[in-house]
Design a protein around this motif. Structure first.
Motif, PDB file in Angstrom:
ATOM      1  N   ALA A 127       0.842  -1.196   0.000  1.00 16.35           N
ATOM      2  CA  ALA A 127       0.000   0.000   0.000  1.00 16.35           C
ATOM      3  C   ALA A 127       0.875   1.243   0.000  1.00 16.35           C
ATOM      4  CB  ALA A 127      -0.920   0.022   1.228  1.00 16.35           C
ATOM      5  N   THR A 128       0.299   2.331  -0.488  1.00 15.60           N
ATOM      6  CA  THR A 128       0.967   3.624  -0.533  1.00 15.60           C
ATOM      7  C   THR A 128       0.014   4.710  -0.079  1.00 15.60           C
ATOM      8  OG1 THR A 128       2.360   2.985  -2.423  1.00 15.60           O
ATOM      9  CG2 THR A 128       2.047   5.337  -2.058  1.00 15.60           C
ATOM     10  N   ILE A 129       0.558   5.677   0.659  1.00 11.89           N
ATOM     11  CA  ILE A 129      -0.160   6.913   0.908  1.00 11.89           C
ATOM     12  C   ILE A 129       0.717   8.030   0.352  1.00 11.89           C
ATOM     13  CG2 ILE A 129       0.713   7.064   3.306  1.00 11.89           C
ATOM     14  CD1 ILE A 129      -2.008   8.463   3.970  1.00 11.89           C
ATOM     15  N   LYS A 141      -4.588   7.227  -1.364  1.00 10.31           N
ATOM     16  CA  LYS A 141      -4.220   5.892  -0.899  1.00 10.31           C
ATOM     17  C   LYS A 141      -4.358   4.876  -2.031  1.00 10.31           C
ATOM     18  CE  LYS A 141      -5.847   7.155   3.685  1.00 10.31           C
ATOM     19  NZ  LYS A 141      -6.756   6.838   4.814  1.00 10.31           N
ATOM     20  N   TYR A 151      -3.741   0.521  -2.971  1.00  6.95           N
ATOM     21  CA  TYR A 151      -3.570  -0.804  -2.387  1.00  6.95           C
ATOM     22  C   TYR A 151      -3.387  -1.852  -3.474  1.00  6.95           C
ATOM     23  CZ  TYR A 151      -5.755   1.502   1.634  1.00  6.95           C
ATOM     24  OH  TYR A 151      -6.053   2.360   2.668  1.00  6.95           O
ATOM     25  N   THR A 165      -5.984  -0.873   5.631  1.00  7.82           N
ATOM     26  CA  THR A 165      -6.123   0.575   5.536  1.00  7.82           C
ATOM     27  C   THR A 165      -4.810   1.237   5.917  1.00  7.82           C
ATOM     28  OG1 THR A 165      -8.477   0.463   6.117  1.00  7.82           O
ATOM     29  CG2 THR A 165      -7.390   2.607   6.294  1.00  7.82           C
ATOM     30  N   ILE A 166      -4.283   2.037   5.007  1.00  7.52           N
ATOM     31  CA  ILE A 166      -3.062   2.804   5.288  1.00  7.52           C
ATOM     32  C   ILE A 166      -3.475   4.198   5.746  1.00  7.52           C
ATOM     33  CG2 ILE A 166      -2.802   3.616   2.893  1.00  7.52           C
ATOM     34  CD1 ILE A 166       0.246   3.287   3.278  1.00  7.52           C
ATOM     35  N   SER A 167      -2.747   4.730   6.718  1.00  6.36           N
ATOM     36  CA  SER A 167      -3.062   6.068   7.217  1.00  6.36           C
ATOM     37  C   SER A 167      -1.793   6.686   7.786  1.00  6.36           C
ATOM     38  CB  SER A 167      -4.161   6.001   8.284  1.00  6.36           C
ATOM     39  OG  SER A 167      -3.733   5.263   9.405  1.00  6.36           O
TER      40      SER A 167
END
Length: 122
Positions: A49-51, A57, A59, A68-70
Motif C-alpha cells: 500500500a501507498t499513501i 491511498k 492498495y 487501511t493505510i493512514s
C-alpha cells in the motif's frame, strides 16, 4: 539521517486484525509518498500500500477492503490497519519512504525500516 522504525507485528489468528506502525525521523512523512511492502516465506518482497504526499491511498488488489493505510502528521507516523487476515498475509512488513509510480506500478524509495513480523496462524 533518515530512520524508519516499525512496530506492532505479532501472531494473530485467521480472520483477526492487527495494526503496524512506522515512526519516521529525519524526514517529513507528509512530504513524500510512504508505503508498506511485505516479504513472505520464500517470496520476493511485494508492494502492499501507498499513501501519497497529498493523502491519496493505493492498495494491491489482494488487500483492498481489508487493509487501511493512514498517517498521523503530528506524530510523523504511518500505520497499516489489517483486518480479516489470512495465512497468506504472513510476512515481514517493511515501511518505505519515497515511493514513485511508474506506468501504474509503485517502486520503492531509498529508505527502509527494519521490518516487523506478522504471522497469521491458528
Amino acid at each position: 539521517q533518515v530512520q524508519l522504525v516499525e512496530s506492532g507485528g505479532g501472531l494473530v489468528q485467521p480472520g483477526g486484525s492487527l495494526s503496524v506502525s512506522c515512526v519516521a525521523s529525519g524526514i517529513i512523512l507528509s512530504s513524500r509518498a510512504m508505503g508498506w511492502y511485505r516479504q513472505g516465506p520464500g517470496n520476493q518482497r511485494e508492494w502492499v500500500a501507498t499513501i501519497s504526499s497529498d493523502g491519496s491511498k493505493f492498495y494491491r488488489d489482494s488487500v483492498k477492503g481489508r487493509f487501511t493505510i493512514s498517517r498521523d502528521i503530528a506524530k510523523n507516523t504511518m500505520y497499516l490497519q489489517m483486518n480479516s487476515l489470512n495465512p497468506e498475509d504472513t510476512a515481514v512488513y517493511y515501511c518505505n519512504a519515497g515511493l514513485r509510480r511508474y506506468y501504474g506500478n509503485w517502486s520503492p524509495g531509498s529508505y527502509w525500516g527494519q521490518g516487523t513480523q506478522v504471522t497469521v496462524s491458528s
